[in-house]
Design a protein around this motif. Structure first.
Motif: not given
Ligand code: SAM
Length: 240
Positions: A122-150
């Motif tokens: 989850q920490q790695r994904w937050r870092e990926l969201v931050r770098s892709a968010g910056k690169q794509s010019g997003r002001l509001r980043f994608m939120e990553v939820a905790a893992e659940q069951t289907i």
């Protein structure tokens, strides 16, 4: 540059190690230059750099824009994928404008991870969201939820959801073009299966909770291809 949400921008803001490296080593900026700051929660700020050795401060910070919550957020529910495929999907969903990402385990996906491995992932994904968010010019980043069951995802009371689509390669009649995208505001929920796909009883449970199985065409796509294709199409239909 990214600053942590809630940073006291009425005082001097100091860039963290990653942003300092980007500022000094990549962009080679110097004191006195004007920079933009984003907090990933919709805020856009402007300020003036002050470089002292390996420390970078930003002074006279003022808020210049605020991006509100999207009227029709796209929420992607993704069956857990092997290895780096989930990283890839997190990056591309961020670039494509997805508002929320909900990883889930199911009968045919990877098993649930041990707590510490899940934390690291989850920490790695937050870092990926931050770098892709910056690169794509997003002001509001994608939120990553905790893992659940289907089951938890299918039954989640997304009362505001206007549309709930479950992409299923066995579906032969329903297509994305048939969805009534003008059905008013509210979240659009898109559920994508793991490499092994959905079990029939998972699709049946989805139907009972108002999810509409939908086809992406007659070819069976790899899981990561299906998610990117579906997200690109649906986000475009929402935005236009
Ligand atoms: N169960 C399939 C099999 O055994 O070949 C594989 C599933 S496919 C690799 C992984 C996921 O991609 C599916 O669960 C579905 O969500 C999505 N997908 C792939 N092709 C699709 C299609 N033509 N229409 C809708 N969804 C598709």
């Amino acid at each position: 540059f990214f600053i942590e949400p809630g940073s006291r921008v009425d005082q001097v803001v100091t860039l963290d190690r990653e942003e300092t490296h980007h500022c000094l080593r990549v962009l080679r900026l110097r004191s006195g230059e004007s920079v933009e700051l984003i907090d990933g929660e919709g805020g856009l700020y402007r300020g003036t750099l002050s470089v002292s050795g390996r420390r970078v401060d930003v002074h006279q910070v003022v808020k210049v824009a605020e991006e509100g919550e999207p009227e029709r957020p796209l929420l992607v529910f993704q069956g857990d994928l092997k290895g780096k495929k989930m990283d890839e999907v997190v990056l591309r969903c961020t670039e494509l404008g997805v508002a929320g990402f909900f990883p889930f385990t199911s009968s045919r996906s990877q098993g649930r991870l041990a707590e510490e491995r899940w934390e690291r992932k989850q920490q790695r994904w937050r870092e990926l969201v931050r770098s892709a968010g910056k690169q794509s010019g997003r002001l509001r980043f994608m939120e990553v939820a905790a893992e659940q069951t289907i089951e938890q995802c299918l039954a989640a009371p997304f009362a505001s959801a206007a549309v709930k689509l479950l992409c299923w390669e066995e579906e032969r009649t329903w297509r994305l073009s048939m969805v009534d995208w003008r059905s008013g505001p509210g979240a659009v929920c898109l559920m994508m299966g793991p490499e092994g796909g959905f079990a029939a009883e998972e699709v049946a449970l989805g139907r009972r909770h108002g999810w509409q199985p939908v086809s992406l065409g007659n070819r069976v796509l790899r899981a990561e291809t299906a998610t990117l294709a579906a997200v690109a199409i649906v986000q475009h239909l929402i935005d236009t």
